[in-house]
Design an enzyme around this catalytic site. Structure first.
Site, mmCIF file in Angstrom:
data_model
loop_
_atom_site.group_PDB
_atom_site.id
_atom_site.type_symbol
_atom_site.label_atom_id
_atom_site.label_comp_id
_atom_site.label_asym_id
_atom_site.label_seq_id
_atom_site.Cartn_x
_atom_site.Cartn_y
_atom_site.Cartn_z
ATOM 1 N N ASN A 141 0.823 -1.213 0.000
ATOM 2 C CA ASN A 141 0.000 0.000 0.000
ATOM 3 C C ASN A 141 0.860 1.268 0.000
ATOM 4 O OD1 ASN A 141 1.046 0.075 2.566
ATOM 5 N ND2 ASN A 141 -0.910 0.024 3.648
ATOM 6 N N HIS A 143 3.359 1.943 2.089
ATOM 7 C CA HIS A 143 3.877 2.407 3.379
ATOM 8 C C HIS A 143 5.401 2.299 3.437
ATOM 9 C CE1 HIS A 143 3.363 -1.720 5.637
ATOM 10 N NE2 HIS A 143 4.530 -1.652 5.062
#
Ligand code: PGA
Length: 246
Positions: A141, A143
């Protein structure tokens, strides 16, 4: 100008990253400057650590003059818990290269007051002079550390809730998925961006979208790794699969 190196295999990418760390440590020693490595956990850096251990065993480098700061730690796990990042680092790097606890830093996930512990970690990092070379992985995602989408790009070390997708990705390390921690202390994006140099390593097709967003996407909090576009010294070390959507 984006500094991207694409290798045929994850193994070749890991060798490249390990050699960059070796060269960084050598230049610190040659220039009599302090060497403070920022380190990451997860699956991606494991072959890097294996190569570093081989280099130390072969007498090609030493961690004698190195201090380390890890990105993050789970809240609720003691440093002796087998799934803590303290334990990960001891078993995959620190013990084999002779880095004792006095020269290694990780947030303490079992602290009574996690917010105070996060503030202490940030202060310790600043007082040290800051990370000279930071190794990063990337989540599917986008991160970096445990800075999930929505994290401000000037955020500092703090307590965070993990995204459901991160909890699911980490469940493979735990016998019972119910035991996967849901919070962590992580260096902030602003903390990471203060590092003098950054190497982001990503391997495998599951990271291709995240890498595309990080390098080509807009710089915005929905994409934590896009913040790296604002840093002057980031090197992206990828395998062909992770680079396949660039
Ligand atoms: P991984 O994790 O190396 O296990 O894929 C990377 C990350 O989530 O930052």
């Amino acid at each position: 100008m984006v500094d991207v190196t694409v290798h045929d295999s994850a193994e070749a990418a890991a060798i490249d990253v390990a050699e960059s760390i070796r060269d960084h440590v050598a230049s610190c020693v040659a220039n009599a400057t302090a060497c403070r490595l920022g380190l990451a956990t997860g699956g991606t850096p494991l072959p890097v650590y294996r190569h570093l251990i081989e280099m130390v065993t072969a007498g090609k480098m030493s961690f004698h003059d190195v201090v380390t700061f890890n990105l993050d730690e789970y809240i609720g796990l003691t440093s002796s818990h087998p799934h803590s990042y303290h334990a990960y680092m001891r078993s995959h790097l620190f013990d084999a290269v002779g880095l004792d606890a006095s020269r290694t830093h990780l947030p303490l996930g079992s602290a009574d007051d996690p917010d105070a512990e996060a503030a202490r970690y940030e202060s310790t990092l600043i007082a040290s002079g800051g990370v000279t070379m930071q190794l990063l992985g990337i989540g599917r995602n986008g991160h970096i550390g445990f800075n999930e989408p929505g994290s401000e790009h000037d955020s500092v070390t703090r307590v965070v809730d993990l995204a459901d997708s991160t909890i699911a990705a980490n469940a493979r390390y735990f016998d019972d998925p119910a035991n996967v921690p849901r919070q962590a202390i992580t260096m902030g994006i602003g903390t990471i961006l203060r590092s003098h140099e950054i190497i982001l390593m990503a391997t495998g097709a599951s990271k291709a979208d995240a890498i595309r967003g990080a390098i080509r996407g807009p710089v915005e909090p929905s994409n934590p790794a896009s913040s790296l576009q604002t840093h002057a010294h980031v090197r992206w070390v990828l395998d062909t699969e992770a680079a396949s959507k660039l």
